[in-house]
Design an enzyme around this catalytic site. Structure first.
Site, PDB file in Angstrom:
ATOM      1  N   SER A   1      11.826   1.065  -5.128  1.00 26.74           N
ATOM      2  CA  SER A   1      10.455   1.476  -5.485  1.00 26.74           C
ATOM      3  C   SER A   1      10.179   2.922  -5.087  1.00 26.74           C
ATOM      4  CB  SER A   1       9.447   0.579  -4.756  1.00 26.74           C
ATOM      5  OG  SER A   1       9.589   0.708  -3.338  1.00 26.74           O
TER       6      SER A   1
ATOM      7  N   ARG B   1      -1.099  -4.432  13.949  1.00 25.61           N
ATOM      8  CA  ARG B   1      -1.807  -5.603  13.447  1.00 25.61           C
ATOM      9  C   ARG B   1      -0.989  -6.865  13.716  1.00 25.61           C
ATOM     10  NH1 ARG B   1       1.898  -7.519  10.985  1.00 25.61           N
ATOM     11  NH2 ARG B   1       2.757  -7.004   8.936  1.00 25.61           N
TER      12      ARG B   1
ATOM     13  N   HIS C   1       0.683   0.156  -1.725  1.00 32.21           N
ATOM     14  CA  HIS C   1       0.174  -1.135  -1.271  1.00 32.21           C
ATOM     15  C   HIS C   1      -1.070  -1.521  -2.083  1.00 32.21           C
ATOM     16  CE1 HIS C   1      -1.282  -4.166   1.620  1.00 32.21           C
ATOM     17  NE2 HIS C   1       0.010  -4.310   1.870  1.00 32.21           N
TER      18      HIS C   1
ATOM     19  N   LYS D   1      -0.171 -10.371  11.832  1.00 29.22           N
ATOM     20  CA  LYS D   1      -0.281 -10.946  10.486  1.00 29.22           C
ATOM     21  C   LYS D   1      -1.231 -12.142  10.531  1.00 29.22           C
ATOM     22  CE  LYS D   1       3.327 -11.061   6.964  1.00 29.22           C
ATOM     23  NZ  LYS D   1       3.300  -9.659   6.615  1.00 29.22           N
TER      24      LYS D   1
ATOM     25  N   GLU E   1       7.902  -6.063  14.408  1.00 31.18           N
ATOM     26  CA  GLU E   1       8.481  -5.047  13.525  1.00 31.18           C
ATOM     27  C   GLU E   1       7.802  -3.721  13.805  1.00 31.18           C
ATOM     28  OE1 GLU E   1       9.469  -5.133   8.917  1.00 31.18           O
ATOM     29  OE2 GLU E   1       7.433  -4.425   9.227  1.00 31.18           O
TER      30      GLU E   1
ATOM     31  N   HIS F   1      12.544   1.042   9.821  1.00 33.51           N
ATOM     32  CA  HIS F   1      12.070  -0.224  10.390  1.00 33.51           C
ATOM     33  C   HIS F   1      12.980  -0.677  11.536  1.00 33.51           C
ATOM     34  CE1 HIS F   1       9.784  -1.755   6.579  1.00 33.51           C
ATOM     35  NE2 HIS F   1       9.513  -0.514   6.861  1.00 33.51           N
TER      36      HIS F   1
HETATM   37  P1  0O2 Z   1       2.445  -6.112   4.935  1.00 39.26           P
HETATM   38  O1  0O2 Z   1       1.161  -6.485   4.294  1.00 39.26           O
HETATM   39  O2  0O2 Z   1       2.585  -4.642   5.117  1.00 39.26           O
HETATM   40  O3  0O2 Z   1       2.717  -6.868   6.190  1.00 39.26           O
HETATM   41  P2  0O2 Z   1      11.614  -9.280   6.551  1.00 39.26           P
HETATM   42  O4  0O2 Z   1      10.172  -8.949   6.939  1.00 39.26           O
HETATM   43  O5  0O2 Z   1      12.617  -8.349   7.190  1.00 39.26           O
HETATM   44  O6  0O2 Z   1      11.957 -10.704   6.729  1.00 39.26           O
HETATM   45  P3  0O2 Z   1      11.731  -7.922   4.058  1.00 39.26           P
HETATM   46  O7  0O2 Z   1      10.655  -8.122   3.026  1.00 39.26           O
HETATM   47  O8  0O2 Z   1      13.121  -7.735   3.547  1.00 39.26           O
HETATM   48  O9  0O2 Z   1      11.669  -9.154   5.012  1.00 39.26           O
HETATM   49  O10 0O2 Z   1      11.387  -6.718   5.007  1.00 39.26           O
HETATM   50  P4  0O2 Z   1      11.304  -5.183   4.681  1.00 39.26           P
HETATM   51  O11 0O2 Z   1      11.243  -4.922   3.219  1.00 39.26           O
HETATM   52  O12 0O2 Z   1      12.331  -4.472   5.479  1.00 39.26           O
HETATM   53  O13 0O2 Z   1       9.888  -4.851   5.319  1.00 39.26           O
HETATM   54  C1  0O2 Z   1       8.750  -5.507   4.900  1.00 39.26           C
HETATM   55  C2  0O2 Z   1       7.542  -4.631   5.173  1.00 39.26           C
HETATM   56  O14 0O2 Z   1       7.846  -3.260   4.882  1.00 39.26           O
HETATM   57  C3  0O2 Z   1       6.404  -4.999   4.241  1.00 39.26           C
HETATM   58  O15 0O2 Z   1       5.673  -6.028   4.845  1.00 39.26           O
HETATM   59  C4  0O2 Z   1       5.659  -3.685   4.099  1.00 39.26           C
HETATM   60  O16 0O2 Z   1       4.826  -3.440   5.214  1.00 39.26           O
HETATM   61  C5  0O2 Z   1       6.787  -2.676   4.117  1.00 39.26           C
HETATM   62  N1  0O2 Z   1       7.337  -2.442   2.773  1.00 39.26           N
HETATM   63  C6  0O2 Z   1       8.571  -2.783   2.347  1.00 39.26           C
HETATM   64  N2  0O2 Z   1       8.754  -2.392   1.064  1.00 39.26           N
HETATM   65  C7  0O2 Z   1       7.602  -1.786   0.679  1.00 39.26           C
HETATM   66  C8  0O2 Z   1       7.176  -1.136  -0.545  1.00 39.26           C
HETATM   67  O17 0O2 Z   1       7.890  -1.055  -1.562  1.00 39.26           O
HETATM   68  N3  0O2 Z   1       5.902  -0.623  -0.545  1.00 39.26           N
HETATM   69  C9  0O2 Z   1       5.079  -0.687   0.543  1.00 39.26           C
HETATM   70  N4  0O2 Z   1       3.868  -0.154   0.447  1.00 39.26           N
HETATM   71  N5  0O2 Z   1       5.452  -1.290   1.705  1.00 39.26           N
HETATM   72  C10 0O2 Z   1       6.699  -1.824   1.772  1.00 39.26           C
HETATM   73  P5  0O2 Z   1       4.922  -7.092   3.971  1.00 39.26           P
HETATM   74  O18 0O2 Z   1       4.884  -8.378   4.725  1.00 39.26           O
HETATM   75  O19 0O2 Z   1       5.537  -7.156   2.603  1.00 39.26           O
HETATM   76  O20 0O2 Z   1       3.502  -6.525   3.821  1.00 39.26           O
END
Ligand code: 0O2
Length: 208
Positions: free
Chosen positions: A123, A52, A164, A54, A148, A129
Site C-alpha cells: 500500500s 492506546r 486510515h 485496543k 506493539e 514495528h
Molecule cells: P489499528 O486500528 O491501527 O490498531 P499482527 O498485528 O502482527 O498480528 P499484522 O496485521 O500482520 O498482524 O500486523 P502489521 O501489518 O505488522 O501491523 C498492523 C498495524 O500496523 C495496524 O493495526 C496499523 O496500525 C498498522 N498498519 C499496517 N498496515 C497499514 C496500512 O497499510 N495503513 C495504515 N494506515 N496502517 C497500517 P490494525 O489493527 O490493522 O489497526
C-alpha cells in the site's frame, strides 16, 4: 487456558486489566529511556508519543479476521497489538536511533521486528514495528505482557493517518485510482523524509 466456550465481556475485561498495567509501565519506561537519551546526547529524537489499548470489539474483530475462535487464549496469543504505542520522530535517522535504544534496553524484550521503512507494505505504508514483552508484577506473580511499538516519522504518520481515514470511509474497498494516488504520496513522502534529513544535516554542520 484454551476455552471452548466464548468468554463473556466481563471475563475479557478482567483479562484486559493487565494490559492497562503494562501500558502504564511501558509508557513510564519509554519516558525514562528517552529522557536519559536526550540528556546524554543533548538531542531530542522524539516529536511525540501516542498510545492506546485496543477496544474489546476491535480485538475480537482482529481475531476473527485472522480466522481464530474467540477465546482468551487466542486473544492473548494471536492479537499482538492490544497495547499500541506510536513513537513519532522528526527525522528518518531518529526512527533507527529509537529502535537501537529499545534493542539495548534489558527491560523491554523484543519478540519481533518488522522494518516497513526499508521494506514498505504494498500500500506504501512505512513504519518500524516492534512486538515486545513487558514484565508486569501481579499478585499471582510476574506476567510478560505483549505490546506493539510503531516508530515512524511525522511524514509517515501523516500518510498513515490519511490512509486510515480512507480505509474507514471505503470499508477497506478503496477505489484503484485512490490506492494509486496514496501509493504515489507514500513515494513522495519517502523523498521528502530523505530531503529533510539532508537539510537537517546541513543545518547541523553550520552550528559546528
Ligand atoms: P489499528 O486500528 O491501527 O490498531 P499482527 O498485528 O502482527 O498480528 P499484522 O496485521 O500482520 O498482524 O500486523 P502489521 O501489518 O505488522 O501491523 C498492523 C498495524 O500496523 C495496524 O493495526 C496499523 O496500525 C498498522 N498498519 C499496517 N498496515 C497499514 C496500512 O497499510 N495503513 C495504515 N494506515 N496502517 C497500517 P490494525 O489493527 O490493522 O489497526
Amino acid at each position: 487456558m484454551k476455552n471452548a466456550v466464548s468468554p463473556s465481556n466481563d471475563e475479557i475485561k478482567a483479562a484486559m486489566l493487565k494490559y492497562d498495567f503494562a501500558l502504564q509501565i511501558l509508557e513510564t519506561q519509554l519516558k525514562i529511556l528517552i529522557k536519559e537519551y536526550e540528556t546524554k546526547y543533548q538531542y531530542h529524537p522524539v516529536e511525540h508519543i501516542k498510545s492506546r489499548i485496543k477496544t474489546i470489539d476491535s480485538a475480537i474483530a482482529k481475531l476473527q479476521k485472522k480466522g481464530y475462535e474467540v477465546n482468551l487464549y487466542n486473544l492473548e496469543h494471536h492479537v499482538h497489538d492490544i497495547i499500541g504505542i506510536r513513537i513519532v520522530c522528526s527525522f528518518l535517522s531518529d526512527t533507527y536511533k529509537i529502535v537501537e535504544m529499545l534493542e539495548n534496553s534489558s527491560f523491554i524484550k523484543i519478540i519481533e521486528k518488522k522494518d516497513y521503512i526499508s521494506h514498505p507494505k504494498p500500500s506504501g505504508y512505512t513504519s518500524y514495528h516492534l512486538i515486545v514483552k513487558i514484565p508486569v508484577c501481579l499478585v499471582s506473580g510476574i506476567e510478560e505482557v505483549e505490546a506493539e511499538i510503531q516508530i515512524r516519522t511525522i511524514a509517515m504518520d501523516f500518510w498513515a493517518s490519511l490512509d486510515h481515514k480512507i480505509q474507514y470511509k471505503f470499508s477497506n474497498d478503496i477505489p484503484t485510482e485512490i490506492k494509486k494516488e496514496l501509493y504515489n504520496c507514500a513515494v513522495d513522502i519517502k523523498k521528502l523524509d530523505q530531503k529533510m534529513l539532508i537539510l537537517n544535516d546541513i543545518v547541523n554542520r553550520y552550528y559546528k
